[in-house]
Design an enzyme around this catalytic site. Sequence first.
Site, mmCIF file in Angstrom:
data_model
loop_
_atom_site.group_PDB
_atom_site.id
_atom_site.type_symbol
_atom_site.label_atom_id
_atom_site.label_comp_id
_atom_site.label_asym_id
_atom_site.label_seq_id
_atom_site.Cartn_x
_atom_site.Cartn_y
_atom_site.Cartn_z
ATOM 1 N N GLY A 14 0.840 -1.141 0.038
ATOM 2 C CA GLY A 14 -0.036 0.079 0.039
ATOM 3 C C GLY A 14 0.753 1.367 -0.078
ATOM 4 N N ASN A 98 -8.502 -13.102 5.255
ATOM 5 C CA ASN A 98 -8.425 -11.961 4.497
ATOM 6 C C ASN A 98 -9.929 -11.427 4.183
ATOM 7 O OD1 ASN A 98 -5.787 -11.345 4.723
ATOM 8 N ND2 ASN A 98 -5.122 -11.993 3.079
ATOM 9 N N HIS A 178 -4.354 -16.279 -10.182
ATOM 10 C CA HIS A 178 -3.173 -15.514 -9.730
ATOM 11 C C HIS A 178 -2.511 -16.519 -8.714
ATOM 12 C CE1 HIS A 178 0.101 -13.057 -8.389
ATOM 13 N NE2 HIS A 178 -0.548 -13.034 -7.148
HETATM 14 N N1 LIG Z 1 -2.202 -9.481 -5.993
HETATM 15 C C1 LIG Z 1 -0.986 -9.300 -5.811
HETATM 16 O O1 LIG Z 1 -0.292 -9.535 -6.987
HETATM 17 C C2 LIG Z 1 -0.287 -9.259 -4.806
HETATM 18 C C3 LIG Z 1 -1.246 -8.997 -3.493
HETATM 19 N N2 LIG Z 1 -0.424 -8.894 -2.192
HETATM 20 C C4 LIG Z 1 -1.360 -8.978 -0.972
HETATM 21 O O2 LIG Z 1 -1.645 -7.723 -0.323
HETATM 22 C C5 LIG Z 1 -1.828 -7.962 1.008
HETATM 23 C C6 LIG Z 1 -0.924 -6.934 1.793
HETATM 24 O O3 LIG Z 1 0.541 -7.139 1.448
HETATM 25 P P1 LIG Z 1 1.650 -6.328 2.418
HETATM 26 O O4 LIG Z 1 1.355 -5.020 1.946
HETATM 27 O O5 LIG Z 1 2.716 -7.131 1.905
HETATM 28 O O6 LIG Z 1 1.419 -6.821 3.820
HETATM 29 P P2 LIG Z 1 1.686 -5.900 5.081
HETATM 30 O O7 LIG Z 1 1.505 -6.767 6.313
HETATM 31 O O8 LIG Z 1 2.920 -5.169 4.802
HETATM 32 O O9 LIG Z 1 0.194 -4.885 5.285
HETATM 33 C C7 LIG Z 1 -0.845 -5.297 5.730
HETATM 34 C C8 LIG Z 1 -1.853 -4.073 5.444
HETATM 35 O O10 LIG Z 1 -3.012 -4.594 5.781
HETATM 36 C C9 LIG Z 1 -3.649 -4.335 7.036
HETATM 37 N N3 LIG Z 1 -4.280 -5.059 7.862
HETATM 38 C C10 LIG Z 1 -3.562 -6.347 8.361
HETATM 39 N N4 LIG Z 1 -4.628 -7.016 8.809
HETATM 40 C C11 LIG Z 1 -5.789 -6.403 9.019
HETATM 41 C C12 LIG Z 1 -6.933 -6.284 9.690
HETATM 42 N N5 LIG Z 1 -7.444 -7.345 10.497
HETATM 43 N N6 LIG Z 1 -7.818 -5.432 9.679
HETATM 44 C C13 LIG Z 1 -7.692 -4.175 8.769
HETATM 45 N N7 LIG Z 1 -6.318 -4.101 8.235
HETATM 46 C C14 LIG Z 1 -5.461 -4.888 8.298
HETATM 47 C C15 LIG Z 1 -2.351 -3.623 7.859
HETATM 48 O O11 LIG Z 1 -2.701 -2.472 8.798
HETATM 49 C C16 LIG Z 1 -1.343 -3.408 6.674
HETATM 50 O O12 LIG Z 1 -1.921 -1.915 6.184
HETATM 51 C C17 LIG Z 1 -1.640 -9.426 1.257
HETATM 52 O O13 LIG Z 1 -2.794 -10.045 1.296
HETATM 53 C C18 LIG Z 1 -0.680 -9.729 0.099
HETATM 54 O O14 LIG Z 1 -0.658 -11.112 -0.081
HETATM 55 C C19 LIG Z 1 0.783 -8.603 -2.194
HETATM 56 C C20 LIG Z 1 1.712 -8.521 -3.205
HETATM 57 C C21 LIG Z 1 0.990 -8.958 -4.541
HETATM 58 O O1 LIG Z 2 3.313 -14.044 -3.668
HETATM 59 C C1 LIG Z 2 2.738 -13.484 -2.975
HETATM 60 O O2 LIG Z 2 1.900 -13.881 -1.772
HETATM 61 C C2 LIG Z 2 2.419 -11.778 -3.195
HETATM 62 C C3 LIG Z 2 2.063 -11.914 -4.745
HETATM 63 O O3 LIG Z 2 0.883 -12.234 -4.838
HETATM 64 C C4 LIG Z 2 2.811 -11.827 -5.757
HETATM 65 O O4 LIG Z 2 3.876 -11.057 -5.473
HETATM 66 O O5 LIG Z 2 2.791 -12.362 -6.918
#
Ligand SMILES: NC(=O)C1=CN([C@@H]2O[C@H](COP(=O)(O)OP(=O)(O)OC[C@H]3O[C@@H](n4cnc5c(N)ncnc54)[C@H](O)[C@@H]3O)[C@@H](O)[C@H]2O)C=CC1
Ligand SMILES: O=C([O-])CC(=O)C(=O)O
Length: 321
Positions: A14, A98, A178
């Site tokens: 984010g 999630n 994905h």
């Molecule tokens: N679709 C994609 O290609 C990608 C998806 N992601 C996903 O994005 C998400 C975030 O990843 P990161 O930023 O690396 O994690 P992070 O741990 O750095 O950040 C998580 C965020 O979610 C919030 N959060 C966590 N638990 C919560 C709850 N119970 N209620 C409300 N807010 C909550 C935290 O406050 C923080 O802002 C993960 O689910 C990850 O798997 C990450 C990278 C690529």
């Molecule tokens: O692999 C993960 O959990 C994060 C993600 O979706 C990516 O970087 O493709």
Amino acid sequence: MAKVTIIGATGQVGSYAAHAVSQFPHVQEMCLYGRPGNEQFLDGLAHDMMDSFAARGTNTRVTFGTHPKELRGSDIIVLTSGVPRHPDQTRLDLALENAKIVRHYAEQVGRMAPDSILLVVTNPVDIMTTVALKYSGMMPHRVFGLGTHLDSMRLKACLAEFFNVHVSEVHTRIIGEHGDTMVPMWSATTIGGIQIDNMIGNDKLPREEMIERVKNSGSYIIKAKGATVFGPGDAIATLIRTIVEDENRMLTVSTQIRREIFGHEGVCISVPARITRGGVFPIGVRLSIAETAMFGESVKVIKDMTEKVCAALDAELQQTE
Ligand SMILES: NC(=O)C1=CN([C@@H]2O[C@H](COP(=O)(O)OP(=O)(O)OC[C@H]3O[C@@H](n4cnc5c(N)ncnc54)[C@H](O)[C@@H]3O)[C@@H](O)[C@H]2O)C=CC1
Ligand SMILES: O=C([O-])CC(=O)C(=O)O
């Protein structure tokens, strides 16, 4: 001009995405949104970003907050809140936990900014996109997921390296989940406009290994440095730019598909889609026989898990009523 809000701005993806998106001249306001209790962090992040903008000459206004009213007036909302996976987990392992977080924010978005466009990033992203669509009550073309856009970029980088050309010479896409059942569209892959099968040296292309590398890229990076950040952050930024600048590009994102063009329905899954200021519109394409079979498998995996997750969420809601 647009207001973009990042939900989960305190997180790794984010916060980087907020910074990357703010560079676009059409982004007038960047709103950093997070959970109550995170105000100090968000304030610090806003100040840090403003210093960066002064250094770079960016004119975007930064705001922040934790109250749902902050979502009002958003043109685009990016949902990145949620737990990330550990190296030994799959993305699907995160689904139930999630989904509750995504439902919570989707309801807020549906109430406060129903005419915005909502981009879901939280994993497992295809399932979370359906959850967001369902609980926001928004129109299907206004809710979409990052899907396999990032996987497509990863494959593009592998192919550019193999053929020793600039990445912009490579056009390719990965459709489907994905996750492990993603489907490479070799039929839509060109190098410098030349169909990949007509490239000299193509017989030496290690297709299976490349796809394995793309599939394992996320877990490889998480093992090495804890999180994937720049890849997803810049992939998000490209999608936001496409919307705010109304570029009408055809990218591969997770969107609700319709039976009449894909033979399947009831899931959000990545397919080629036209992306405009008005939303995201899936485009029907003809797949090869092998691609069709693989896409069907991908639909099944996502559909089974989506049904499980939605049933669990509904059961939880009934208990609290
Ligand atoms: N679709 C994609 O290609 C990608 C998806 N992601 C996903 O994005 C998400 C975030 O990843 P990161 O930023 O690396 O994690 P992070 O741990 O750095 O950040 C998580 C965020 O979610 C919030 N959060 C966590 N638990 C919560 C709850 N119970 N209620 C409300 N807010 C909550 C935290 O406050 C923080 O802002 C993960 O689910 C990850 O798997 C990450 C990278 C690529
Ligand atoms: O692999 C993960 O959990 C994060 C993600 O979706 C990516 O970087 O493709």
